[in-house]
Scaffold this motif. Sequence first.
Motif, PDB file in Angstrom:
ATOM      1  N   GLY A  95      39.712 -35.150  13.414  1.00  0.00           N
ATOM      2  CA  GLY A  95      39.632 -35.980  12.222  1.00  0.00           C
ATOM      3  C   GLY A  95      38.719 -37.183  12.320  1.00  0.00           C
ATOM      4  O   GLY A  95      38.638 -37.977  11.387  1.00  0.00           O
ATOM      5  N   TYR A  96      38.018 -37.322  13.438  1.00  0.00           N
ATOM      6  CA  TYR A  96      37.157 -38.499  13.630  1.00  0.00           C
ATOM      7  C   TYR A  96      35.804 -38.106  14.212  1.00  0.00           C
ATOM      8  O   TYR A  96      35.684 -37.102  14.914  1.00  0.00           O
ATOM      9  N   HIS A 153      34.820 -42.999  12.721  1.00  0.00           N
ATOM     10  CA  HIS A 153      34.875 -42.746  11.275  1.00  0.00           C
ATOM     11  C   HIS A 153      35.744 -41.532  11.034  1.00  0.00           C
ATOM     12  O   HIS A 153      35.696 -40.570  11.793  1.00  0.00           O
ATOM     13  N   LYS A 154      36.480 -41.558   9.931  1.00  0.00           N
ATOM     14  CA  LYS A 154      37.272 -40.384   9.545  1.00  0.00           C
ATOM     15  C   LYS A 154      36.362 -39.317   8.953  1.00  0.00           C
ATOM     16  O   LYS A 154      35.400 -39.632   8.255  1.00  0.00           O
ATOM     17  N   GLU A 156      36.285 -34.948   7.374  1.00  0.00           N
ATOM     18  CA  GLU A 156      37.045 -33.781   6.923  1.00  0.00           C
ATOM     19  C   GLU A 156      37.150 -32.814   8.092  1.00  0.00           C
ATOM     20  O   GLU A 156      36.231 -32.723   8.903  1.00  0.00           O
ATOM     21  N   GLN A 161      32.834 -29.999  15.406  1.00  0.00           N
ATOM     22  CA  GLN A 161      33.617 -30.619  16.474  1.00  0.00           C
ATOM     23  C   GLN A 161      33.241 -29.950  17.784  1.00  0.00           C
ATOM     24  O   GLN A 161      32.963 -28.765  17.824  1.00  0.00           O
TER      25      GLN A 161
END
Length: 162
Positions: A95-96, A153-154, A156, A161
């Motif tokens: 998520g980051y 930062h967040k 989606e 990843q």
Amino acid sequence: MAVIPIRVFPEPVLRQKAKRVRTIDGSIQKLIDDMIETMHAVPGRVGLAAPQVGVSLRVIVIGVPEEEDIILVNPEIVQRTGERLVDEGCLSIPGYIGEIKRAVSVKVKGRNRNGKEIRITANDLLAQALEHEIEHLNGVLYIDYLESMDKLHKIEPEEAQL
Ligand code: NI
């Protein structure tokens, strides 16, 4: 083959220095197959290191879109060239993303699934993924390069990843 739950920061296995693989036997090949299946089960994944599935051994898999999967046992970076700023994320820190510096190009050596020595010269996302996954084997996470966790930062979940 099996999908293995991915370990999430701050699980201690992510901070251990992983051990070298002595012999690429059936158990290592099963680990590789499970890692490949686990990686493919995650949207947006680019790579996975064995500690992320709870195994403290020096094995990584890379799955950059549009390219063949790469399997590396006992990988080592032999050369880094250039420097660039990248947004980086990690399956173990879901998520980051954070902005860090990575090499433009790397040369890596290691062994494949059958124990044959391979050498790879990689650029851009593939180079970034190789640096990121090999650092996992040393207990290093990309957040270690940030001044503070406030720099994250967040994102989606479907974004890339490593
Ligand atoms: Ni990662």
